[in-house]
Design a protein around this motif. Structure first.
Motif, short mmCIF file in Angstrom:
data_model
loop_
_atom_site.label_atom_id
_atom_site.label_comp_id
_atom_site.label_asym_id
_atom_site.label_seq_id
_atom_site.Cartn_x
_atom_site.Cartn_y
_atom_site.Cartn_z
N UNK A 500 0.82 -1.20 0.00
CA UNK A 500 0.00 0.00 0.00
C UNK A 500 0.86 1.26 0.00
N UNK A 501 2.00 1.23 0.70
CA UNK A 501 2.82 2.44 0.82
C UNK A 501 3.53 2.79 -0.49
N UNK A 502 3.89 1.79 -1.31
CA UNK A 502 4.64 2.03 -2.54
C UNK A 502 3.82 1.76 -3.79
N UNK A 503 2.50 1.74 -3.64
CA UNK A 503 1.65 1.40 -4.78
C UNK A 503 1.80 2.43 -5.90
N UNK A 504 1.83 3.70 -5.55
CA UNK A 504 1.95 4.76 -6.56
C UNK A 504 3.30 4.69 -7.25
N UNK A 505 4.37 4.47 -6.47
CA UNK A 505 5.71 4.39 -7.05
C UNK A 505 5.82 3.22 -8.01
N UNK A 506 5.32 2.06 -7.63
CA UNK A 506 5.36 0.90 -8.51
C UNK A 506 4.49 1.12 -9.76
N UNK A 507 3.35 1.79 -9.58
CA UNK A 507 2.49 2.06 -10.72
C UNK A 507 3.17 2.97 -11.73
N UNK A 508 3.84 4.02 -11.23
CA UNK A 508 4.56 4.93 -12.13
C UNK A 508 5.68 4.19 -12.85
N UNK A 509 6.41 3.33 -12.11
CA UNK A 509 7.49 2.57 -12.73
C UNK A 509 6.96 1.65 -13.82
N UNK A 510 5.81 1.04 -13.59
CA UNK A 510 5.23 0.17 -14.61
C UNK A 510 4.82 0.95 -15.85
N UNK A 511 4.28 2.15 -15.65
CA UNK A 511 3.89 2.97 -16.80
C UNK A 511 5.12 3.36 -17.61
N UNK A 512 6.23 3.61 -16.93
CA UNK A 512 7.46 4.01 -17.62
C UNK A 512 8.05 2.88 -18.45
N UNK A 513 7.70 1.62 -18.14
CA UNK A 513 8.22 0.49 -18.93
C UNK A 513 7.12 -0.17 -19.75
N UNK A 514 5.97 0.49 -19.87
CA UNK A 514 4.89 -0.05 -20.69
C UNK A 514 5.32 -0.03 -22.15
N UNK A 515 4.71 -0.86 -23.00
CA UNK A 515 5.08 -0.87 -24.42
C UNK A 515 4.97 0.49 -25.09
N UNK A 516 3.95 1.27 -24.73
CA UNK A 516 3.79 2.59 -25.34
C UNK A 516 4.93 3.52 -24.96
N UNK A 517 5.29 3.54 -23.67
CA UNK A 517 6.38 4.41 -23.22
C UNK A 517 7.71 3.95 -23.80
N UNK A 518 7.92 2.65 -23.89
CA UNK A 518 9.15 2.13 -24.50
C UNK A 518 9.28 2.59 -25.95
N UNK A 519 8.17 2.55 -26.69
CA UNK A 519 8.19 3.03 -28.07
C UNK A 519 8.51 4.51 -28.12
N UNK A 520 7.91 5.29 -27.25
CA UNK A 520 8.15 6.73 -27.24
C UNK A 520 9.61 7.04 -26.94
N UNK A 521 10.18 6.38 -25.94
CA UNK A 521 11.58 6.60 -25.60
C UNK A 521 12.52 6.12 -26.70
N UNK A 522 12.15 5.03 -27.38
CA UNK A 522 12.98 4.53 -28.48
C UNK A 522 13.02 5.54 -29.62
N UNK A 523 11.88 6.16 -29.90
CA UNK A 523 11.84 7.18 -30.96
C UNK A 523 12.72 8.36 -30.58
N UNK A 524 12.65 8.78 -29.34
CA UNK A 524 13.49 9.90 -28.89
C UNK A 524 14.97 9.55 -28.97
N UNK A 525 15.33 8.33 -28.53
CA UNK A 525 16.72 7.90 -28.60
C UNK A 525 17.20 7.80 -30.04
#
Length: 583
Positions: A500-525
């Motif tokens: 419960x204490x780290x739910x938000x942190x883990x959720x944000x981390x998961x969003x940062x490694x989601x397929x959509x975010x990975x594609x976005x970062x790959x395009x930027x790189x």
């Protein structure tokens, strides 16, 4: 074997791995990433060499002198294309026949899943023109292809002109043991796919085309030519094909050998080779070249017309002429000699390319990394999932998880929406992610053990093992795609828990490694590596284009990236999202 068969020793080993689990996982990740980064250091690479004996020597004498004729053909072709408003089919047929070729045409049409952004059309119609030079000294059972796409505007006019000049020159030679096919295709990749399907009498993408009226022998190799200026400063070679397929390394070595012989500067990924490998700038140059290849291969999109030949076991590359601000220029005659030399060596082939590598990475044209060197990098990353699965499974023995996996959703069964292409893609993505966010609130209704610690541990155990198998299979098909997903997803997937204490942190981390975010970062790189940085808004526009292009590639050419992400990677990511918000 005694360590594993003895129960006491096995328990001791299990206890040790459980106690040191986190340090071992961190160590495996650091070793895997460091291993991959070290592959760009030249002492760790292999020097390229020619494996095929028939390709070993470049002692042929190139006599192509039709450079001015190529420019003349270019002017005529450009004028006819402007006059007809498209590909001048009649003029091409007449010109090829006057050069002594057997000339045929092939019409085709394809329906798009949504209208493209440029012409807002649902239907693509075009015509391919190809001429066959029959081998005067052979049984005519094998052939080689030289293709040049007829692009819009003034693009690639010089490639078509040079193709016609080479056809005229080759017709006067008597040493050909293989048929040579000169192909001018319309609508780039769509035209190439239509011609290949008709040539091999298959229909894998639903393309409608006229029957093939004339054929040559079995195609052994193909070269695709892209030129948009009368002079060039360098010649770039494109390797990456559909679904990350690569041509046999001997064909790349042949290109480099004749570039060296004719004095043409040659590049890969648009970058010249450096000799200062023992310096930091030299290492970063090799690393950026290798990363560009990884990003292009991971996209699964063909980087030229050659990419569609590879699925038919035809070794092919695209040669792209670059005209920059360098002082030294090379004319059409020099480029023609380069192509002539390569064709004369391909003419000597006694069997298909098979002796050299099909799986490799190239930090430069003289060095390569074979599959035996880069696979351990992924192996260390995959080991993390196995290490984390052990403590999760041993913490709660009963692992009964039924149902729940039917909550997968496909990433966009797009039909003919009455909206533009970008809007359709955005609406589809929003619908999928909204449905995914609702998954944690519904899983407890269908999973046995939901609401308890055993429930989320069972779900995580399954998800870790499923991700390990999924990434392993992906890496065997397309190493670059599997490695990109492994680097991003594995660290977060291994350590998330429903606290419960780290739910938000883990959720944000998961969003940062989601397929959509990975594609976005790959395009930027990617844009950073090609030294063409983009703003956040421009990166978002490129992201929307990449998503729609992925859907089109699947519909038009059978690309596997879209169904892989939609049906396997994204549902797996949703399972970890469910774990974070476990009730």
């Amino acid at each position: 074997m005694g360590l594993l068969s003895d129960p006491n020793r096995r328990r001791a080993l299990t206890s040790l791995v459980t106690r040191l689990n986190t340090p071992l996982c961190v160590l495996c990740y650091l070793v895997g990433v460091s291993w991959f980064m070290g592959l760009a250091f030249e002492p760790f690479m292999l020097r390229t060499y020619m494996s095929e004996n028939a390709m070993g020597s470049t002692m042929v004498e190139e006599k192509f002198v039709f450079g001015e004729r190529a420019i003349s053909y270019t002017r005529e072709f450009a004028g006819q294309k402007k006059k007809t408003g498209g590909m001048p089919v009649d003029w091409l047929v007449k010109t090829m026949k006057s050069r002594g070729l057997e000339v045929y045409t092939q019409s085709f049409s394809q329906t798009l899943p949504f209208p493209d952004e440029v012409k807002e059309r649902y239907m693509v119609r075009g015509t391919n023109v190809y001429g066959i030079l029959r081998a005067p000294r052979g049984p005519r059972t094998e052939s080689i292809v030289l293709s040049a796409p007829c692009s819009e505007g003034n693009n690639n006019n010089q490639a078509v002109g040079l193709l016609l000049a080479i056809a005229s020159y080759f017709r006067s030679q008597i040493y050909w043991a293989k048929d040579i096919i000169f192909l001018v295709n319309e609508h780039d990749l769509i035209g190439t796919e239509a011609w290949l399907e008709a040539y091999h009498d298959v229909n894998m993408t639903g393309l409608r085309s006229s029957p093939m009226q004339g054929r040559a022998g079995a195609i052994q190799a193909a070269l695709s030519l892209e030129l948009s200026s009368d002079v060039i400063t360098s010649m770039d070679v494109a390797l990456e094909g559909l679904n990350g397929q690569l041509p046999n390394l001997d064909l790349v070595n042949l290109f480099y050998a004749f570039c060296q012989k004719t004095g043409v500067l040659c590049t890969i990924q648009g970058k010249l080779q450096r000799n200062d490998w023992d310096t930091l700038p030299g290492y970063t140059h090799s690393l950026s070249t290798m990363l560009l290849m990884v990003l292009k291969q991971g996209s699964g999109h063909p980087q030229g017309d050659h990419g569609l030949f590879l699925r038919y076991h035809i070794e092919a590359v695209t040669m792209r002429g670059i005209n920059s601000f360098r002082q030294y220029k090379f004319d059409m005659t020099t480029v023609g000699k380069l192509i002539e030399g390569m064709f004369r060596k391909l003419n000597n082939l006694l069997e298909r390319f098979h002796q050299s590598y099909f799986f490799y990475l190239m930090p430069s044209l003289t060095r390569f990394v074979s599959i035996g060197y880069y696979m351990p990098a992924f192996g260390f990353l995959a080991l993390i999932l196995v290490l984390r699965a052990g403590p999760v499974g041993s913490a709660e023995r009963p692992c009964q998880s039924t149902g729940g996996w039917g909550q997968r959703r496909r990433a966009g069964d797009i039909q003919h929406f009455p909206v533009s292409e970008t809007e359709a893609v955005v609406l589809t993505a929003i619908a999928i992610y909204v449905a995914g966010l609702a998954l944690p609130h519904n899983t407890h209704r269908v999973l046995s053990g939901a609401g308890t610690e055993r429930g989320w541990r069972s779900l995580k155990l399954f998800s870790l093992l499923y991700l390990a198998v999924l990434l392993g299979c992906t890496t065997l098909i397309n190493f670059s795609l599997g490695f990109i997903l492994a680097v991003t997803m594995i660290p977060v997937a291994a350590f998330i828990q429903p606290h419960r204490s780290s739910k938000v942190l883990h959720g944000v981390a998961l969003i940062l490694v989601s397929p959509a975010t990975t594609l976005l970062l790959s395009i930027y790189l990617y844009h950073e590596l090609i030294e063409y940085p983009v703003s956040l808004l421009e990166c978002w526009q490129h992201f929307l284009t990449a998503v729609s292009q992925g859907i089109l590639d699947h519909h038009l050419y059978g690309s596997l990236l879209y169904p892989l992400i939609a049906l396997f990677i994204y549902p797996c990511w949703l399972q970890f999202w469910n774990i974070v918000f476990w009730k």
